[in-house]
Design an enzyme around this catalytic site. Structure first.
Site, PDB file in Angstrom:
ATOM      1  N   ASP A   1       1.877  -2.192  11.528  1.00 60.56           N
ATOM      2  CA  ASP A   1       1.498  -3.580  11.802  1.00 60.56           C
ATOM      3  C   ASP A   1       0.255  -3.904  10.967  1.00 60.56           C
ATOM      4  OD1 ASP A   1       1.709  -5.960  13.940  1.00 60.56           O
ATOM      5  OD2 ASP A   1      -0.394  -5.526  13.504  1.00 60.56           O
TER       6      ASP A   1
ATOM      7  N   LYS B   1      -3.318   3.314  -1.012  1.00 56.24           N
ATOM      8  CA  LYS B   1      -4.539   3.798  -0.377  1.00 56.24           C
ATOM      9  C   LYS B   1      -4.230   5.080   0.342  1.00 56.24           C
ATOM     10  CE  LYS B   1      -6.053  -0.428   1.235  1.00 56.24           C
ATOM     11  NZ  LYS B   1      -6.374  -1.150   2.427  1.00 56.24           N
TER      12      LYS B   1
ATOM     13  N   GLY C   1       1.991  -0.769   5.878  1.00 56.05           N
ATOM     14  CA  GLY C   1       2.672   0.120   6.821  1.00 56.05           C
ATOM     15  C   GLY C   1       2.380  -0.303   8.261  1.00 56.05           C
TER      16      GLY C   1
ATOM     17  N   ASP D   1       0.839  -1.197   0.000  1.00 54.73           N
ATOM     18  CA  ASP D   1       0.000   0.000   0.000  1.00 54.73           C
ATOM     19  C   ASP D   1       0.879   1.254   0.000  1.00 54.73           C
ATOM     20  OD1 ASP D   1      -1.149  -0.675   3.357  1.00 54.73           O
ATOM     21  OD2 ASP D   1       0.627   0.439   2.746  1.00 54.73           O
TER      22      ASP D   1
ATOM     23  N   MET E   1      -4.915   8.594  11.534  1.00 52.73           N
ATOM     24  CA  MET E   1      -5.731   9.182  10.458  1.00 52.73           C
ATOM     25  C   MET E   1      -6.599  10.337  10.972  1.00 52.73           C
ATOM     26  SD  MET E   1      -6.923   5.571   8.738  1.00 52.73           S
ATOM     27  CE  MET E   1      -7.129   4.682  10.282  1.00 52.73           C
TER      28      MET E   1
HETATM   29  N1  SAH Z   1      -1.100  -0.349  10.180  1.00 54.14           N
HETATM   30  C1  SAH Z   1      -0.578   0.969  10.387  1.00 54.14           C
HETATM   31  C2  SAH Z   1      -1.660   2.020  10.419  1.00 54.14           C
HETATM   32  C3  SAH Z   1      -2.390   2.183   9.103  1.00 54.14           C
HETATM   33  S1  SAH Z   1      -3.584   3.467   9.160  1.00 54.14           S
HETATM   34  C4  SAH Z   1       0.244   0.982  11.680  1.00 54.14           C
HETATM   35  O1  SAH Z   1       0.233   0.023  12.449  1.00 54.14           O
HETATM   36  O2  SAH Z   1       0.925   1.977  11.897  1.00 54.14           O
HETATM   37  C5  SAH Z   1      -2.678   4.820   8.491  1.00 54.14           C
HETATM   38  C6  SAH Z   1      -2.323   5.823   9.560  1.00 54.14           C
HETATM   39  O3  SAH Z   1      -1.226   5.368  10.337  1.00 54.14           O
HETATM   40  C7  SAH Z   1      -1.870   7.164   9.025  1.00 54.14           C
HETATM   41  O4  SAH Z   1      -2.956   7.974   8.630  1.00 54.14           O
HETATM   42  C8  SAH Z   1      -1.176   7.730  10.248  1.00 54.14           C
HETATM   43  O5  SAH Z   1      -2.107   8.177  11.204  1.00 54.14           O
HETATM   44  C9  SAH Z   1      -0.493   6.486  10.809  1.00 54.14           C
HETATM   45  N2  SAH Z   1       0.898   6.361  10.349  1.00 54.14           N
HETATM   46  C10 SAH Z   1       1.418   5.382   9.610  1.00 54.14           C
HETATM   47  N3  SAH Z   1       2.747   5.566   9.401  1.00 54.14           N
HETATM   48  C11 SAH Z   1       3.064   6.700  10.055  1.00 54.14           C
HETATM   49  C12 SAH Z   1       4.266   7.424  10.238  1.00 54.14           C
HETATM   50  N4  SAH Z   1       5.429   7.030   9.706  1.00 54.14           N
HETATM   51  N5  SAH Z   1       4.227   8.555  10.982  1.00 54.14           N
HETATM   52  C13 SAH Z   1       3.075   8.978  11.542  1.00 54.14           C
HETATM   53  N6  SAH Z   1       1.908   8.334  11.387  1.00 54.14           N
HETATM   54  C14 SAH Z   1       1.896   7.211  10.673  1.00 54.14           C
END
Ligand code: SAH
Length: 256
Positions: free
Chosen positions: A96, A63, A94, A41, A175
Site C-alpha cells: 500500500d 530502493k 509495493g 520502486d 524491514m
Molecule cells: N508499502 C509496503 C511496505 C514498504 S516497506 C507495504 O504496504 O507492504 C518494505 C518492506 O515491506 C520490506 O522490507 C518488507 O518488510 C515488507 N514487504 C514488502 N513486500 C513483501 C513481501 N512480498 N513479503 C514480505 N515482506 C514484504
C-alpha cells in the site's frame, strides 16, 4: 486531465500489493495497463510490470536498504516535473502506498506544486503475507490488537515499542531482517518472554515464498540460518504459533 490551475498531468500513487499480480486492485490493474509512464520502486514484482502496455515508459527508482538509486527528493521532483509537463504518472509502489512507502511525502510534494494526486490503495504486505501464510493477525483467542512498525528506521533504539507486543497483541515488523538481533533484545528488554512465538514471512505471495517459525529468542538465528532475504516481514505473537496438530489432522481427514 486538467486541474483548476491548468496543470494537465496527474499523479496516481498506486499500491501494487505484495507481489502476486492477482492481488492488484482492479483500479491498479487498469491504470497500469493504460499508463504511458510508470515510475516504480524495487519491490514491484516483474510479473506486475509486464502488464504495462507496450511502449509505456518504465522508470525504476529502485530502493533497497543498501542501494538508493534515486533519492526521495529526486523522486518527488521527477513526479512533479512529469506532471507539469502534462504527463499522467503512475507511481507504483509495493503493498500500500501509505504504509511505510513514503507515499505521504510524494503526495505532499505534488500538492505543493499544484499537481493533482490520486491514491489507489493496495494490499499491504502485512495483510497479504499474513493471509498467504494463514496467520490470522487477530484471533478471538489470541490477539485483538495489531501494530505495524519499521525495524529499520531512524534510531531504532529510540523508538518506543512498549506495549505493542505481548499478551493479546500481534506485532508486524517491516524491514526488520538486518536488525533482527536488536529487535529481539529490544522486545525482551520490554518484558516479552524469550519463548513468544514468531514467524518470518519471506517474499510473501510470490512463487518462492517461505514461512519460518520459531521463538523470539531464536529470531536472529532463524533469519541467518535460513539466509532469509528481503522482502520479509517478522510477525511476533501467539497467532504465529504452529497450527494445532490435532486441528490439522482433522482438516486432513476432512479432505480425504
Ligand atoms: N508499502 C509496503 C511496505 C514498504 S516497506 C507495504 O504496504 O507492504 C518494505 C518492506 O515491506 C520490506 O522490507 C518488507 O518488510 C515488507 N514487504 C514488502 N513486500 C513483501 C513481501 N512480498 N513479503 C514480505 N515482506 C514484504
Amino acid at each position: 486531465m486538467t486541474n483548476p490551475s491548468g496543470i494537465k498531468g496527474k499523479v496516481y500513487l498506486v499500491g501494487a500489493g505484495p507481489g502476486d499480480p492477482d492481488l492488484l486492485t482492479l483500479r491498479a490493474a487498469r491504470l497500469l495497463m493504460s499508463a504511458g509512464l510508470i515510475v516504480h520502486d524495487g519491490l514491484v514484482d516483474p510479473a506486475i510490470l509486464s502488464m504495462a502496455r507496450p511502449g509505456a515508459r518504465l522508470v525504476s527508482v529502485a530502493k533497497s536498504r543498501s542501494r538508493h538509486t534515486m533519492k526521495q527528493d529526486e523522486i518527488n521532483a521527477l513526479l512533479v516535473r512529469e506532471a507539469l509537463a502534462g504527463h499522467d504518472v503512475v507511481r507504483l509502489k509495493g503493498g500500500d502506498p501509505f504504509v511505510f512507502g513514503r507515499g505521504g511525502e510524494e503526495a505532499e510534494a505534488c500538492r505543493a506544486a499544484g499537481v493533482v494526486v490520486e491514491v489507489v490503495p493496495g494490499v499491504s504486505s502485512a495483510l497479504g503475507a499474513a493471509a498467504a501464510a494463514q496467520i490470522p493477525l487477530t484471533h478471538r483467542d489470541h490477539a485483538s490488537i495489531v501494530s505495524f512498525v519499521a525495524g529499520q528506521c531512524k534510531g531504532l533504539s529510540d523508538q518506543d515499542w512498549s506495549g505493542l507486543a505481548g499478551h493479546g497483541r500481534t506485532l508486524v515488523i517491516f524491514m526488520g531482517l538486518a536488525t533482527a538481533a536488536q529487535i529481539c533484545d529490544k522486545l525482551i528488554a520490554d518484558g516479552l518472554t524469550p519463548d513468544v512465538p514468531v514467524a518470518v514471512i519471506e517474499k510473501a505471495t510470490r512463487r518462492d515464498m517461505r514461512v519460518l517459525r520459531g521463538s523470539l529468542a531464536g529470531l536472529a538465528d532463524l533469519v541467518s540460518f535460513n539466509k532469509v532475504q528481503s522482502p520479509a516481514l517478522i510477525v511476533i505473537g501467539a497467532v504465529t504459533a504452529e497450527p494445532d496438530t490435532t486441528v490439522r489432522a482433522l482438516a486432513l481427514e476432512a479432505t480425504l
